[in-house]
Design a protein around this motif. Structure first.
Motif, mmCIF file in Angstrom:
data_model
loop_
_atom_site.group_PDB
_atom_site.id
_atom_site.type_symbol
_atom_site.label_atom_id
_atom_site.label_comp_id
_atom_site.label_asym_id
_atom_site.label_seq_id
_atom_site.Cartn_x
_atom_site.Cartn_y
_atom_site.Cartn_z
ATOM 1 N N THR A 94 35.046 19.737 39.479
ATOM 2 C CA THR A 94 35.393 18.316 39.503
ATOM 3 C C THR A 94 34.870 17.599 38.269
ATOM 4 O OG1 THR A 94 34.863 18.571 41.839
ATOM 5 C CG2 THR A 94 35.550 16.405 41.131
ATOM 6 N N LEU A 130 37.047 18.375 35.348
ATOM 7 C CA LEU A 130 38.282 17.597 35.461
ATOM 8 C C LEU A 130 38.051 16.121 35.104
ATOM 9 C CD1 LEU A 130 40.218 18.740 38.639
ATOM 10 C CD2 LEU A 130 41.158 18.311 36.375
ATOM 11 N N TYR A 131 36.922 15.632 35.613
ATOM 12 C CA TYR A 131 36.594 14.221 35.367
ATOM 13 C C TYR A 131 36.473 13.937 33.872
ATOM 14 C CZ TYR A 131 33.873 9.900 35.342
ATOM 15 O OH TYR A 131 33.446 8.645 35.102
ATOM 16 N N HIS A 146 37.774 15.547 31.398
ATOM 17 C CA HIS A 146 39.081 15.611 30.730
ATOM 18 C C HIS A 146 39.918 14.380 31.046
ATOM 19 C CE1 HIS A 146 38.306 19.418 29.109
ATOM 20 N NE2 HIS A 146 38.278 20.082 30.260
ATOM 21 N N CYS A 147 39.849 13.963 32.286
ATOM 22 C CA CYS A 147 40.619 12.787 32.692
ATOM 23 C C CYS A 147 40.169 11.546 31.920
ATOM 24 C CB CYS A 147 40.432 12.575 34.195
ATOM 25 S SG CYS A 147 41.232 11.120 34.807
ATOM 26 N N ILE A 148 38.851 11.354 31.871
ATOM 27 C CA ILE A 148 38.322 10.182 31.156
ATOM 28 C C ILE A 148 38.653 10.294 29.671
ATOM 29 C CG2 ILE A 148 36.179 9.000 30.506
ATOM 30 C CD1 ILE A 148 36.893 8.501 33.394
ATOM 31 N N GLY A 149 38.578 11.528 29.147
ATOM 32 C CA GLY A 149 38.894 11.731 27.731
ATOM 33 C C GLY A 149 40.321 11.327 27.418
ATOM 34 N N VAL A 150 41.246 11.736 28.253
ATOM 35 C CA VAL A 150 42.659 11.385 28.030
ATOM 36 C C VAL A 150 42.850 9.876 28.119
ATOM 37 C CG1 VAL A 150 44.956 11.566 29.043
ATOM 38 C CG2 VAL A 150 43.573 13.601 28.761
ATOM 39 N N MET A 151 42.202 9.279 29.116
ATOM 40 C CA MET A 151 42.329 7.831 29.284
ATOM 41 C C MET A 151 41.791 7.093 28.061
ATOM 42 S SD MET A 151 41.339 7.689 33.277
ATOM 43 C CE MET A 151 41.241 5.974 33.644
ATOM 44 N N ASN A 152 40.619 7.538 27.594
ATOM 45 C CA ASN A 152 40.028 6.893 26.418
ATOM 46 C C ASN A 152 40.909 7.057 25.190
ATOM 47 O OD1 ASN A 152 37.909 6.108 27.943
ATOM 48 N ND2 ASN A 152 36.373 7.423 26.973
ATOM 49 N N ASP A 153 41.483 8.238 25.048
ATOM 50 C CA ASP A 153 42.370 8.470 23.901
ATOM 51 C C ASP A 153 43.534 7.497 23.914
ATOM 52 O OD1 ASP A 153 40.772 10.402 23.048
ATOM 53 O OD2 ASP A 153 42.097 12.106 23.487
ATOM 54 N N HIS A 154 44.102 7.325 25.085
ATOM 55 C CA HIS A 154 45.233 6.406 25.189
ATOM 56 C C HIS A 154 44.809 4.970 24.904
ATOM 57 C CE1 HIS A 154 48.386 9.079 26.141
ATOM 58 N NE2 HIS A 154 47.815 9.562 27.242
#
Lengths: 389, 90
Positions: B21, B24-25, B27-35
């Motif tokens: 988890t 996953l967390y 990576h999820c936060i990383g993608v969100m921050n990138d966007h």
């Protein structure tokens, strides 16, 4: 850039990055959203590292208007979600603007140059100076062709107020041959500067001279007394301190009572200590420098037990200083060295850290004198002293 | 509620280990921050919309210095709660 990312694409990105199936990442994001909702309902605060903090805030009841009908309605109290991105994220996002800093907005200065400000000052205070300058420029070369300019230039000279000087460039714009006047102006300004400078210098010299005159008058007897005293002292330098001290004390005995001190501070020869006074304060008062307090201590060492504590009701003698703190004469140096030596001894008795400093200073003022007292100096301190180049 | 507590709950709901988890967390936060850095905005169902907008430079009064200051432009993140979330917390 600046586009809407669909949920599908977000899930794709997460699975691509994490190397997991899209089902897993979709489930994860959904669960995360659910947990955030839960947390908000339970605690009212959800803090997620890397993202920020979600917070619930209470909004009170307030009156508003229905935007559709325009009728007044009361909006009931409710709760609102606020999100604050964490600092790391804010900095990451603002990376490209990181170099920009808030700048104070200065109001546009009324005067552009120092000269203008100076002219305004002139106009306010030295009106006669301005008139002189004006007369000068009126006498300036008069050639037929420059007549027009001459008409304009005196006007300019009258107008020394910067507000009008600022208007001038606009007026100049209409005429083409207006280059010479500024030169004349600068010439007259130079003259003005010179006269004003001389006046100020005279005032300065006068003001400085007066008190000095008084001071010299008052100090004349003391300095003569001191020179003789200094003579005695230099002779007594190589002998023991006990012999030197009486010579220091002798002249002040005949000096006026402490009542006179308020009249002439500088020439006071004795001082009745009051509550709350210290040697430092007295030195600052009489010599304009607190660092000269060992002079007072040396002259009054038999009355003062502890240099850090001045008992009230003592009549202290105030030895005169021939030179100044920065330029002490030979006699001053010896007196100061003796004073610092005495301070050293007092502090050494009390095992005070400052003792060594005083020894150093004394050595600085008169090395030979300190060396002659070598037997009174603690062996440890003597070792330190010998290391001083 | 803080991150570790949230991760525990997510792990429990997803029936996955905490370690997975966490990965996953991140990576999820990383993608969100990138966007967010890219100034994109995205919607998460039943939570809300995240996005970043540029605020223009403006003049403001700094009460500490008692001066008007020119505040430079900057990017700020916004979050707009979804209707479902709003209703839920009301």
């Amino acid at each position: 850039m600046h586009e809407k990312i669909s949920f599908k694409r977000l899930i794709e990105d997460i699975s691509a990055r994490g190397g997991v199936s899209q089902n897993v990442s979709r489930l994860f994001v959904r669960e995360m959203a659910a947990v955030i909702r839960e947390g908000l309902l339970e605690d009212g605060v959800v803090q997620l590292s890397g993202l920020g903090i979600f917070r619930l805030k209470n909004v009170g009841e307030r009156s508003g208007r229905d935007p559709g009908t325009g009728r007044a309605i009361t909006i009931p109290a409710h709760r609102k979600v606020y999100f604050k991105p964490e600092k790391r994220l804010r900095e990451l996002i603002n990376k490209q603007y990181a170099h920009l800093k808030p700048l104070p907005l200065e109001p546009v200065p009324e005067t552009n140059t120092e000269a203008d400000a100076f002219n305004r000052f002139l106009n306010d205070s030295f009106v006669d100076g301005a008139i002189e300058a004006k007369v000068e420029t009126d006498k300036a070369p008069l050639i037929s062709r420059e007549a027009d300019e001459q008409k304009s230039s005196p006007k300019r000279e009258v107008k020394y107020a910067p507000a009008i000087v600022h208007k001038d460039p606009a007026a100049e714009g209409s005429g083409e041959k207006k280059t010479p006047p500024p030169q004349e102006e600068s010439h007259s300004r130079k003259g003005l500067y010179a006269t004003v400078f001389v006046i100020l210098l005279l005032i300065f010299v006068y003001m400085n001279y007066r008190p000095e005159e008084d001071g010299t008058r008052a100090e004349e007897p003391t300095t003569s007394a001191l020179t003789s005293q200094a003579g005695i002292e230099t002779a007594a330098v190589n002998e023991k301190k006990q012999e030197a001290e009486p010579t220091l004390k002798t002249p002040p005995v005949s000096q006026p009572a402490p009542e006179a001190q308020s009249v002439a501070k500088r020439s006071a020869r004795s001082h009745l200590t009051r509550h709350g006074e210290s040697l430092w304060r007295l030195a600052r008062h009489y010599y304009d420098n607190g660092y000269l307090w060992p002079l007072l201590y040396e002259a009054n060492h038999d009355k003062i037990e502890n240099p850090d504590f001045l008992v009230k009701g003592l009549t202290l003698t105030i030895p005169a200083l021939e030179g100044s703190f920065k330029k002490p004469t030979e006699a001053d140096r010896e007196m100061l060295a003796l004073g610092h030596l005495r301070a050293y001894k007092a502090y050494r008795q009390r095992n005070h850290d400052e003792a060594l400093d005083h020894l150093r200073v004394a050595h600085n003022y008169a090395p030979e004198l300190v060396n002659s007292y070598a037997d009174e100096i603690d062996s440890r301190d003597g070792l330190v002293l010998s290391n001083i180049p | 509620m803080n991150t570790s507590e949230a991760l525990k709950r997510i792990a429990g709901r997803m029936q996955k280990s905490l370690k997975e988890t966490k990965v996953l967390y991140t990576h999820c936060i990383g993608v969100m921050n990138d966007h967010l850095v890219e100034r994109n905005h995205f919607n998460i169902p039943r939570l809300g919309t995240f996005g970043s907008v540029e605020r223009k430079e403006r003049q403001a009064y700094n009460p500490h210095f008692k001066k008007k200051m020119l505040i430079p432009r900057k990017v700020s993140v916004f979050f707009k709660p979804s209707r479902a979330l709003k209703e839920e917390i009301k």
